[in-house]
Design a protein around this motif. Structure first.
Motif, PDB file in Angstrom:
ATOM      1  N   MET A   1      41.874  -0.039  42.925  1.00 47.71           N
ATOM      2  CA  MET A   1      40.688   0.776  43.007  1.00 47.71           C
ATOM      3  C   MET A   1      39.717   1.037  41.952  1.00 47.71           C
ATOM      4  SD  MET A   1      39.153   2.312  45.831  1.00 47.71           S
ATOM      5  CE  MET A   1      40.408   2.942  46.970  1.00 47.71           C
ATOM      6  N   ALA A   2      40.185   1.009  40.785  1.00 44.50           N
ATOM      7  CA  ALA A   2      39.308   1.258  39.570  1.00 44.50           C
ATOM      8  C   ALA A   2      38.549   0.139  39.359  1.00 44.50           C
ATOM      9  CB  ALA A   2      40.203   1.838  38.299  1.00 44.50           C
ATOM     10  N   GLY A   3      38.987  -1.211  39.631  1.00 44.95           N
ATOM     11  CA  GLY A   3      38.415  -2.379  39.497  1.00 44.95           C
ATOM     12  C   GLY A   3      37.184  -2.438  40.367  1.00 44.95           C
ATOM     13  N   THR A   4      37.595  -2.043  41.652  1.00 43.14           N
ATOM     14  CA  THR A   4      36.270  -1.966  42.642  1.00 43.14           C
ATOM     15  C   THR A   4      35.316  -1.075  42.323  1.00 43.14           C
ATOM     16  OG1 THR A   4      37.824  -2.459  44.463  1.00 43.14           O
ATOM     17  CG2 THR A   4      35.971  -1.486  45.284  1.00 43.14           C
ATOM     18  N   ARG A   5      35.510   0.005  41.848  1.00 41.66           N
ATOM     19  CA  ARG A   5      34.626   1.129  41.121  1.00 41.66           C
ATOM     20  C   ARG A   5      33.820   0.375  40.070  1.00 41.66           C
ATOM     21  NH1 ARG A   5      37.470   6.059  39.557  1.00 41.66           N
ATOM     22  NH2 ARG A   5      37.707   5.967  41.929  1.00 41.66           N
ATOM     23  N   GLY A   6      34.617  -0.280  39.133  1.00 46.58           N
ATOM     24  CA  GLY A   6      33.701  -1.078  38.161  1.00 46.58           C
ATOM     25  C   GLY A   6      32.879  -1.901  38.557  1.00 46.58           C
ATOM     26  N   ALA A   7      33.396  -2.717  39.532  1.00 45.76           N
ATOM     27  CA  ALA A   7      32.559  -3.834  40.079  1.00 45.76           C
ATOM     28  C   ALA A   7      31.185  -3.161  40.739  1.00 45.76           C
ATOM     29  CB  ALA A   7      33.375  -4.748  41.183  1.00 45.76           C
ATOM     30  N   ARG A   8      31.510  -2.120  41.600  1.00 42.26           N
ATOM     31  CA  ARG A   8      30.308  -1.372  42.045  1.00 42.26           C
ATOM     32  C   ARG A   8      29.353  -1.065  41.093  1.00 42.26           C
ATOM     33  NH1 ARG A   8      27.750  -2.492  46.170  1.00 42.26           N
ATOM     34  NH2 ARG A   8      29.799  -2.651  47.293  1.00 42.26           N
ATOM     35  N   ILE A   9      29.768  -0.406  40.072  1.00 42.11           N
ATOM     36  CA  ILE A   9      29.030  -0.010  39.021  1.00 42.11           C
ATOM     37  C   ILE A   9      28.058  -1.119  38.303  1.00 42.11           C
ATOM     38  CG2 ILE A   9      28.764   1.046  36.591  1.00 42.11           C
ATOM     39  CD1 ILE A   9      31.261   2.705  37.419  1.00 42.11           C
ATOM     40  N   VAL A  10      28.692  -2.267  37.848  1.00 38.56           N
ATOM     41  CA  VAL A  10      28.016  -3.495  37.341  1.00 38.56           C
ATOM     42  C   VAL A  10      27.110  -3.811  38.378  1.00 38.56           C
ATOM     43  CG1 VAL A  10      28.601  -6.009  36.586  1.00 38.56           C
ATOM     44  CG2 VAL A  10      29.981  -4.059  35.861  1.00 38.56           C
ATOM     45  N   THR A  11      27.441  -4.073  39.546  1.00 37.30           N
ATOM     46  CA  THR A  11      26.653  -4.489  40.641  1.00 37.30           C
ATOM     47  C   THR A  11      25.212  -3.757  40.660  1.00 37.30           C
ATOM     48  OG1 THR A  11      28.092  -5.779  42.258  1.00 37.30           O
ATOM     49  CG2 THR A  11      26.077  -4.655  43.185  1.00 37.30           C
ATOM     50  N   GLU A  12      25.325  -2.351  40.635  1.00 37.99           N
ATOM     51  CA  GLU A  12      24.321  -1.631  40.905  1.00 37.99           C
ATOM     52  C   GLU A  12      23.383  -1.589  39.494  1.00 37.99           C
ATOM     53  OE1 GLU A  12      23.014  -0.326  43.349  1.00 37.99           O
ATOM     54  OE2 GLU A  12      24.907  -0.743  44.781  1.00 37.99           O
ATOM     55  N   VAL A  13      24.153  -1.397  38.172  1.00 41.65           N
ATOM     56  CA  VAL A  13      23.365  -1.333  36.957  1.00 41.65           C
ATOM     57  C   VAL A  13      22.422  -2.736  36.787  1.00 41.65           C
ATOM     58  CG1 VAL A  13      23.535  -1.390  34.543  1.00 41.65           C
ATOM     59  CG2 VAL A  13      24.892   0.322  35.953  1.00 41.65           C
ATOM     60  N   PHE A  14      23.299  -3.845  37.160  1.00 46.41           N
ATOM     61  CA  PHE A  14      22.488  -5.249  36.902  1.00 46.41           C
ATOM     62  C   PHE A  14      21.978  -5.685  38.212  1.00 46.41           C
ATOM     63  CE2 PHE A  14      25.366  -4.662  33.304  1.00 46.41           C
ATOM     64  CZ  PHE A  14      24.568  -4.796  32.284  1.00 46.41           C
ATOM     65  N   ALA A  15      21.465  -4.954  39.351  1.00 48.20           N
ATOM     66  CA  ALA A  15      20.914  -5.549  40.489  1.00 48.20           C
ATOM     67  C   ALA A  15      19.533  -6.171  40.212  1.00 48.20           C
ATOM     68  CB  ALA A  15      20.808  -4.180  41.304  1.00 48.20           C
ATOM     69  N   PRO A  16      19.267  -7.167  41.051  1.00 51.31           N
ATOM     70  CA  PRO A  16      17.852  -7.739  40.775  1.00 51.31           C
ATOM     71  C   PRO A  16      16.942  -6.803  40.604  1.00 51.31           C
ATOM     72  CG  PRO A  16      19.427  -9.021  42.474  1.00 51.31           C
ATOM     73  CD  PRO A  16      20.110  -7.747  42.017  1.00 51.31           C
ATOM     74  N   ALA A  17      16.501  -5.811  41.481  1.00 54.07           N
ATOM     75  CA  ALA A  17      15.567  -4.767  41.380  1.00 54.07           C
ATOM     76  C   ALA A  17      15.537  -4.312  39.843  1.00 54.07           C
ATOM     77  CB  ALA A  17      15.685  -3.728  42.418  1.00 54.07           C
ATOM     78  N   VAL A  18      16.770  -3.936  39.364  1.00 50.02           N
ATOM     79  CA  VAL A  18      16.818  -3.416  37.875  1.00 50.02           C
ATOM     80  C   VAL A  18      16.445  -4.385  36.822  1.00 50.02           C
ATOM     81  CG1 VAL A  18      18.256  -2.361  36.202  1.00 50.02           C
ATOM     82  CG2 VAL A  18      18.537  -1.881  38.648  1.00 50.02           C
ATOM     83  N   LEU A  19      16.903  -5.543  36.996  1.00 51.35           N
ATOM     84  CA  LEU A  19      16.282  -6.593  35.976  1.00 51.35           C
ATOM     85  C   LEU A  19      14.810  -7.011  36.329  1.00 51.35           C
ATOM     86  CD1 LEU A  19      19.468  -8.818  35.892  1.00 51.35           C
ATOM     87  CD2 LEU A  19      18.931  -7.032  34.395  1.00 51.35           C
TER      88      LEU A  19
END
Length: 195
Positions: A1-19
């Motif tokens: 579960m922690a791995g999924t939460r970390g993956a979600r954070i990485v996905t959102e922080v480095f989303a195409p719109a953010v970059l």
């Protein structure tokens, strides 16, 4: 579960719109004759490359044309928002050029257009290529070209983004690797002759 939460954070922080919002600011500050003029050019680019495309996605979500979240998991639902995004970025590049923006600022707009078009074409015609990894790899390539090999430290970030997309089951390993290749090839091919 922690791995999924970390993956979600990485996905959102480095989303195409953010970059797409961060890269023009970085390039503008580097290219501008003064920091405030560079910031101004960067913010104008952000309007066309991130604000308008993201607003279009939100409008389509509100109208029920996009189901799920802003990452548009169903590639069939990506076509129209991608078309609007490409049109917005194209208008931005033309506006920057006509207004006399620094070459590097025009170049980052053109890079974003090329990566968006390449990703959009693959997604529309054939396969669900990862826009996250394409944009991340393209951004990393531009940072290395702009600031030198010291920015190769961004490569692990691209790897983390790829991991996050696979971990969340939004893409296969092949789809994230194809995105990395597309971004890493297209970005320098457009950046070098324009910047």
């Amino acid at each position: 579960m922690a791995g999924t939460r970390g993956a979600r954070i990485v996905t959102e922080v480095f989303a195409p719109a953010v970059l797409a919002a961060a890269m023009p600011i970085v390039v503008g500050l580097h290219a501008g004759p003064t920091w405030w003029r560079g910031l101004g050019w960067g913010l104008l680019t952000v309007f066309f490359s991130a604000v308008v495309p993201y607003a279009v996605i939100r409008v389509f979500m509100r109208l029920g044309r996009i189901e799920g979240d802003h990452h548009i998991g169903d590639r069939r639902q990506r076509r129209l928002p991608l078309l609007f995004a490409m049109l917005s970025v194209l208008l931005g590049v033309v506006a920057l050029w006509l207004l006399g923006a620094p070459r590097e600022v025009v170049a980052i707009g053109a890079v974003m257009l090329a990566v968006l078009a390449g990703t959009g074409l693959v997604n529309a015609v054939w396969w669900k290529l990862s826009a996250h990894t394409a944009v991340a790899a393209g951004s990393a390539a531009v940072l290395v070209l702009l600031f030198g090999p010291v920015l190769l430290v961004t490569a692990p970030v691209v790897g983390a983004i790829a991991w996050s997309r696979v971990r969340l089951r939004d893409h296969t390993t092949a789809q994230v690797l194809a995105g990395i290749v597309l971004g890493a090839v297209l970005a320098p091919a457009v950046w070098l002759p324009l910047a």
